[in-house]
Design a protein around this motif. Structure first.
Motif, mmCIF file in Angstrom:
data_model
loop_
_atom_site.group_PDB
_atom_site.id
_atom_site.type_symbol
_atom_site.label_atom_id
_atom_site.label_comp_id
_atom_site.label_asym_id
_atom_site.label_seq_id
_atom_site.Cartn_x
_atom_site.Cartn_y
_atom_site.Cartn_z
ATOM 1 N N ASP A 406 28.511 36.881 38.720
ATOM 2 C CA ASP A 406 28.108 37.506 39.292
ATOM 3 C C ASP A 406 29.010 38.869 38.913
ATOM 4 O O ASP A 406 29.050 40.276 39.595
ATOM 5 N N LEU A 407 30.051 39.192 38.147
ATOM 6 C CA LEU A 407 30.805 40.884 37.463
ATOM 7 C C LEU A 407 30.476 41.458 36.522
ATOM 8 O O LEU A 407 29.758 40.872 36.062
ATOM 9 N N ILE A 431 37.833 38.722 35.106
ATOM 10 C CA ILE A 431 38.090 39.632 36.370
ATOM 11 C C ILE A 431 37.333 40.963 36.269
ATOM 12 O O ILE A 431 36.626 41.163 34.752
ATOM 13 N N GLY A 432 36.973 41.247 37.165
ATOM 14 C CA GLY A 432 35.685 42.566 37.254
ATOM 15 C C GLY A 432 35.185 42.676 38.282
ATOM 16 O O GLY A 432 36.055 42.359 39.639
ATOM 17 N N THR A 440 31.230 46.126 49.016
ATOM 18 C CA THR A 440 31.249 44.393 49.037
ATOM 19 C C THR A 440 32.298 43.876 49.528
ATOM 20 O O THR A 440 33.761 44.732 48.766
ATOM 21 N N ASP A 441 32.731 43.754 50.615
ATOM 22 C CA ASP A 441 33.758 43.618 51.341
ATOM 23 C C ASP A 441 34.044 42.091 50.766
ATOM 24 O O ASP A 441 34.473 40.792 52.233
ATOM 25 N N VAL A 442 34.552 41.920 49.169
ATOM 26 C CA VAL A 442 34.858 40.364 48.881
ATOM 27 C C VAL A 442 36.142 41.129 47.839
ATOM 28 O O VAL A 442 36.077 41.556 46.933
ATOM 29 N N GLN A 443 37.039 39.926 47.586
ATOM 30 C CA GLN A 443 38.066 40.005 46.738
ATOM 31 C C GLN A 443 38.692 38.615 46.726
ATOM 32 O O GLN A 443 38.588 38.103 48.043
ATOM 33 N N GLY A 444 39.637 38.510 45.647
ATOM 34 C CA GLY A 444 40.496 37.929 45.426
ATOM 35 C C GLY A 444 39.712 36.632 44.271
ATOM 36 O O GLY A 444 39.546 36.853 43.100
ATOM 37 N N VAL A 472 37.453 40.702 41.434
ATOM 38 C CA VAL A 472 37.701 39.537 42.301
ATOM 39 C C VAL A 472 38.176 38.440 40.648
ATOM 40 O O VAL A 472 37.220 39.349 39.287
ATOM 41 N N GLY A 473 38.204 37.674 40.594
ATOM 42 C CA GLY A 473 39.078 36.582 39.063
ATOM 43 C C GLY A 473 38.564 35.126 39.688
ATOM 44 O O GLY A 473 38.843 34.504 40.387
#
Length: 509
Positions: A406-407, A431-432, A440-444, A472-473
């Motif tokens: 997805d990255l 990581i990417g 998009t409010d996604v992270q972590g 995201v990683g």
């Protein structure tokens, strides 16, 4: 009991289905309005039901003779003819609250008669209330289901090719239950008793996910008040079938002061080409345990109980968690109705504030769906699903989802944790930017331990000013230890160093 006071007597030593019992009322699904009292239940004498912590193999009992000259084929147990539609006796209205976080109140109404026997005061005793308090380590229902999936994955070493998760309808009252079944090696009578005892584990190899010997009890008791285990095994060339019941309802209704786990075993007899009762102690104890199983499990007759082995095959294990818990709003915590191909957590789906297009993308992304969709969570639960192994959820395979795919603009970052006394380790973190970032409010970071996801989308960076948004990683950190519920890591020095380094990676990226 007070002299002359009338009290309900629950006969646990009889399998007579014609006895008169109270009919469960609709209030059984809610908490009791009146506090539970020891006088509500009269002491029930169960001198033949031994606590699980007694020696499992007394001298001269339960020995199995290996037969190696031919491979036996399991056949159903020959039972006496029974009515096509046996009369079912409804259980008494439950005294425990059906809401998990309010069901810990427990009052002892009877003392185990073995407590005063020679040596009875010198052995470890476990109050049934421990079953509930132990299960509270799981704050999240899907975390409890993941523990049971781990056990099935571990059975790959014994030939398992699938684990099946499905809805099971309780034939006694029609209520939904949770079924988890695998075709692994199964358990012999000794192994089943170890599984249902506390703190025993023979999984000492790094090849296994489970280590502590506590996951089965915490997970099943977190999902429902009761669980029945049916397992078939061909160890020592002698097929056996074993059944065990861990029932908080049974213990609550009878007011036991010790955790009692009724179990029965069957052994394949080559001379009769059928399964016969395996008496580990004596016929009286077997009959007593069987009577409790038939009274408190979903199955009212021995024929129904044995029929559950029909789809297990030569080896495997079937777990049925019934009397599932309700949430604080009085709704069943697991939702089987909203999606026929999934299991959802009732009320866990949160609305996303965004434009119509962005809302659809964000709502459907795995980072948001895993909180309420078991299919989404199971799709990322394992970094690598073993070859030729299937996770089947409600009749449909779970497709593994690799978040790395997805990255965008992926990078691999090398991290070498400093561990005293050990050789230098190298941890690679991918990581990417997730697709749609930074909108998009996604992270972590998805941090795995021995192939198992521990922290999904762990937010290590403060994104109050947009830092880290959409980053995201993924990494596998086997050098730190997960907590017992496998939903977090122990807050060690190594953990703190990892958190600091991941935060730096996010800002640097």
């Amino acid at each position: 009991m007070r002299s002359g006071a009338a009290a309900e007597v629950i006969d646990l030593c009889s399998d007579d289905d014609e006895e008169s019992v109270p009919v469960a009322s609709t209030s059984a699904l809610a908490c009791r309005s009146a506090p539970f009292s020891a006088h509500d239940v009269s002491p029930c004498e169960l001198p033949d039901v031994k606590p699980l912590l007694y020696p499992l193999h007394p001298p001269g009992c339960g020995a199995l003779v290996p037969v190696k000259d031919e491979e036996p084929v399991p056949v159903p147990v020959p039972l006496a003819a029974e009515p096509s539609e046996p009369t079912r006796a409804l259980l008494p209205p439950p005294r425990l609250c059906r809401q998990f976080w309010k069901s810990g109140e427990y009052t002892v109404a009877r003392r185990n008669p073995d407590a005063d026997a020679p040596g009875g005061r010198n052995r470890l005793r476990i109050n049934p209330k421990f079953l509930h308090s132990n299960a509270t380590s799981h704050k999240w229902a899907f975390g409890a289901i993941a523990e049971l999936l781990d056990n099935a994955i571990d059975e790959v070493n014994n030939g398992a090719t699938f684990v099946r998760v499905n809805k099971f309808t309780n034939p006694r009252d029609g209520s939904p239950s949770l079924l988890i079944q695998d075709d692994g090696g199964g358990m012999d009578p000794e192994a089943l008793r170890c599984c249902m005892s506390f703190g025993f584990s023979d999984k000492q190899s790094d090849a296994f996910i489970g280590q502590y010997g506590n996951g089965f009890k915490t997970s099943t008791m977190r999902l429902g008040a009761d669980v029945i285990v049916l397992t078939q095994n061909q160890k020592n060339w002698t097929p056996t079938r074993s059944i065990g019941l861990l029932s908080y309802t049974f213990l609550m209704e009878t007011g036991c002061d010790d955790v009692l786990v009724p179990t029965v075993d069957y052994q394949y007899d080559l001379t009769t080409a059928s399964y016969t009762q395996l008496l580990r102690h004596n016929q009286k104890l077997f009959s007593s345990n069987l009577a409790i199983l038939l009274k408190w499990s979903p199955f009212a007759t021995e024929a129904e109980l044995i029929k559950q082995f029909d789809d297990i095959g030569d080896h495997g294990t079937k777990i049925i968690v019934f009397n599932l818990w309700f949430n604080d709003d009085g709704d069943m915590e697991l939702d089987f109705n909203s999606d026929k191909k999934d299991v959802l957590i009732t009320g866990a789906q949160k609305k996303v504030k965004a434009s119509k297009r962005e809302k659809a993308e964000m709502q459907n992304y795995v980072a948001n769906r895993l909180r309420y969709s078991l299919r989404a969570y199971a799709s990322i639960l394992y970094l690598r699903v073993p070859d030729n192994f299937r996770i089947i959820l409600r009749g449909r395979d779970v497709d593994s989802h690799n978040v790395v795919n997805d990255l965008m603009y992926r990078e691999c970052v090398l991290y070498k944790p400093q561990i005293a006394g050990l050789t230098e380790l190298s941890i690679i973190t991918t990581i990417g930017f997730v697709k749609g970032a930074p909108d998009t409010d996604v992270q972590g970071f998805n941090v795995y331990h021995k192939n198992r996801l521990i922290t999904p989308f762990w937010k290590v960076a403060n994104n109050s000013y947009g830092k880290g948004r959409g980053v995201v990683g993924i990494l596998e950190a086997n050098f730190i230890k997960p907590t017992h519920d496998k939903q977090d890591f122990e807050k060690s020095v190594l953990y703190q160093r990892l958190e600091t380094r991941l935060k730096e990676m996010t800002y640097e990226y």
